[in-house]
Design an enzyme around this catalytic site. Structure first.
Site, PDB file in Angstrom:
ATOM      1  N   LEU A 141       0.874  -1.164   0.000  1.00  0.00           N
ATOM      2  CA  LEU A 141       0.000   0.000   0.000  1.00  0.00           C
ATOM      3  C   LEU A 141       0.916   1.219   0.000  1.00  0.00           C
ATOM      4  O   LEU A 141       1.978   1.205   0.624  1.00  0.00           O
ATOM      5  CB  LEU A 141      -0.894   0.033   1.249  1.00  0.00           C
ATOM      6  CG  LEU A 141      -1.961  -1.059   1.375  1.00  0.00           C
ATOM      7  CD1 LEU A 141      -2.698  -0.914   2.702  1.00  0.00           C
ATOM      8  CD2 LEU A 141      -2.949  -1.007   0.220  1.00  0.00           C
ATOM      9  N   ASP A 142       0.509   2.280  -0.694  1.00  0.00           N
ATOM     10  CA  ASP A 142       1.307   3.499  -0.699  1.00  0.00           C
ATOM     11  C   ASP A 142       1.453   4.040   0.720  1.00  0.00           C
ATOM     12  O   ASP A 142       0.621   3.768   1.590  1.00  0.00           O
ATOM     13  CB  ASP A 142       0.663   4.562  -1.591  1.00  0.00           C
ATOM     14  CG  ASP A 142       0.640   4.158  -3.051  1.00  0.00           C
ATOM     15  OD1 ASP A 142       1.495   3.342  -3.442  1.00  0.00           O
ATOM     16  OD2 ASP A 142      -0.224   4.654  -3.792  1.00  0.00           O
ATOM     17  N   LYS A 143       2.472   4.832   0.925  1.00  0.00           N
ATOM     18  CA  LYS A 143       2.783   5.374   2.252  1.00  0.00           C
ATOM     19  C   LYS A 143       1.561   5.968   2.947  1.00  0.00           C
ATOM     20  O   LYS A 143       1.310   5.702   4.125  1.00  0.00           O
ATOM     21  CB  LYS A 143       3.879   6.445   2.128  1.00  0.00           C
ATOM     22  CG  LYS A 143       4.230   7.132   3.435  1.00  0.00           C
ATOM     23  CD  LYS A 143       5.264   8.213   3.215  1.00  0.00           C
ATOM     24  CE  LYS A 143       5.555   8.962   4.508  1.00  0.00           C
ATOM     25  NZ  LYS A 143       6.527  10.054   4.318  1.00  0.00           N
ATOM     26  N   THR A 145      -1.687   5.617   2.086  1.00  0.00           N
ATOM     27  CA  THR A 145      -2.920   4.847   1.962  1.00  0.00           C
ATOM     28  C   THR A 145      -3.057   3.959   3.186  1.00  0.00           C
ATOM     29  O   THR A 145      -2.097   3.334   3.618  1.00  0.00           O
ATOM     30  CB  THR A 145      -2.910   3.986   0.688  1.00  0.00           C
ATOM     31  OG1 THR A 145      -2.824   4.842  -0.459  1.00  0.00           O
ATOM     32  CG2 THR A 145      -4.167   3.142   0.579  1.00  0.00           C
ATOM     33  N   ARG A 240      -5.227   5.690  -7.849  1.00  0.00           N
ATOM     34  CA  ARG A 240      -4.924   7.116  -7.921  1.00  0.00           C
ATOM     35  C   ARG A 240      -4.811   7.579  -9.380  1.00  0.00           C
ATOM     36  O   ARG A 240      -5.344   8.629  -9.760  1.00  0.00           O
ATOM     37  CB  ARG A 240      -3.633   7.402  -7.157  1.00  0.00           C
ATOM     38  CG  ARG A 240      -3.723   7.048  -5.675  1.00  0.00           C
ATOM     39  CD  ARG A 240      -2.362   6.977  -5.010  1.00  0.00           C
ATOM     40  NE  ARG A 240      -1.706   8.283  -5.013  1.00  0.00           N
ATOM     41  CZ  ARG A 240      -0.442   8.449  -4.649  1.00  0.00           C
ATOM     42  NH1 ARG A 240       0.308   7.423  -4.279  1.00  0.00           N
ATOM     43  NH2 ARG A 240       0.077   9.662  -4.666  1.00  0.00           N
TER      44      ARG A 240
END
Length: 328
Positions: A141-143, A145, A240
């Site tokens: 998961l992105d930082k 998110t 995104r």
């Protein structure tokens, strides 16, 4: 100790006081976090552009005002150490760990984030996981998110889970707040690849890998929409990028166009909450998979985090006070 390759994307404008200064000396002043030898190496390798033109002469004199861009790759040595970082564990057994990831926490160590990551926390929580590639992390998961992600505690479990991902058998659902009024749900089926010029970002490109995102509307607000999404594929920044592509970027996602947009007559409280939301409003709310050993079909869900909940409350208040069509 492991080796990792990181993409470097740097941009700056040469100030007037760099007039008649050599290129290698100038970029050393502009990007002091990198060694002079490394910067010179990138110049010679054609990784540096002046006003969108590649330059390979370190001694080239600047005039001031040039747009400088560096796009390169850098190998870094990463030491993966156990750190006592609290994990929000939703489920754990002999084979898997399900984590509810908070915002502002990186999954893997790398340049700029050599410690304080989920991987470091996993090594502390279950030391034997160091024997599994990437400490058992199956997907990222992105930082910024939040939400659910699965980690494998054994190599066999990791192999099985990766196969599920590749076969599109793992269910991953998200909730997000996006800009604008979405009329109805739909599907975004657009290939994704590295951005042509911004190498740390992704973009819809026909040359990219297949990417499919399903979405449906949960609630419409005056200038925003609360949506539920389901991933069919798992490309970097997929949700995104896809939401930005259909002109509904995620609230707070500055990289992909999600800067605050205020409806007319918005209250000061709503303006404050919206402008202070400094991450993408994206949450991995549900995760479904087949257990790698028992072969049970399992599913977990976690509530939307407090910051998103508060923003939803403010959007609801704004809608109630201004019960009228959105005006920009």
């Amino acid at each position: 100790m492991s080796q990792q390759v990181n993409e470097i994307s740097l941009n700056a404008k040469a100030s007037d006081d760099l007039y008649d200064t050599r290129l290698d000396q100038s970029i050393a002043r502009l990007f002091p976090e990198y060694s002079r030898s490394k910067l010179k190496e990138w110049i010679l390798a054609g990784k540096v552009k002046l006003n969108n033109e590649i330059v390979t002469t370190p001694r080239l004199k600047l005039k001031g005002g040039e747009e400088i861009e560096i796009s390169a790759m850098q190998e870094v040595q990463v030491t993966n150490q156990a750190q006592d970082i609290k994990l929000d564990i939703v489920h754990e057994d002999d084979d898997i760990i399900i984590i509810n990831k908070p915002a502002d926490l990186v999954v893997h160590p790398g340049a700029g984030n050599t410690s304080g990551t989920i991987l470091n926390a996993l090594l502390n929580h279950y030391p034997d996981i160091e024997n599994v590639p990437r400490a058992g992390i199956v997907h990222r998961l992105d930082k910024d998110t939040t939400g659910l992600m699965v980690v494998a505690k054994t190599l066999s479990a990791q192999t099985q889970l990766v196969k599920q991902l590749q076969a599109r058998e793992m269910g991953r659902e998200y909730e997000a707040l996006v800009l604008g009024n979405m009329i109805a749900g739909g599907i975004v089926d657009e290939n994704i690849d590295r951005h042509a010029t911004k190498r740390t970002l992704m973009a819809v490109r026909q040359t990219g890998k297949e990417a499919v995102t399903h979405y449906r509307v949960k609630k419409k607000y005056r200038a925003h929409t609360h949506i539920r999404l389901k991933l069919e594929t798992g490309r970097t920044h997929q949700i995104r990028v896809h939401m930005a592509h259909i002109k509904h970027p995620i609230v707070g996602d500055i990289q992909y166009g999600g800067r605050p947009r205020l409806p007319k007559n918005a209250s000061s409280d709503f303006v404050r909450h919206l402008q202070s939301f400094k991450r993408q409003a994206l949450h991995a709310i549900q995760l479904s998979l087949t257990h790698p050993t028992s072969e049970e079909n399992l599913s977990w869900s976690v509530a939307i985090p407090n910051d998103m909940q508060k923003l939803l409350v403010e959007m609801g208040k704004d809608l109630e006070i201004n019960d009228m069509p959105s005006q920009w």
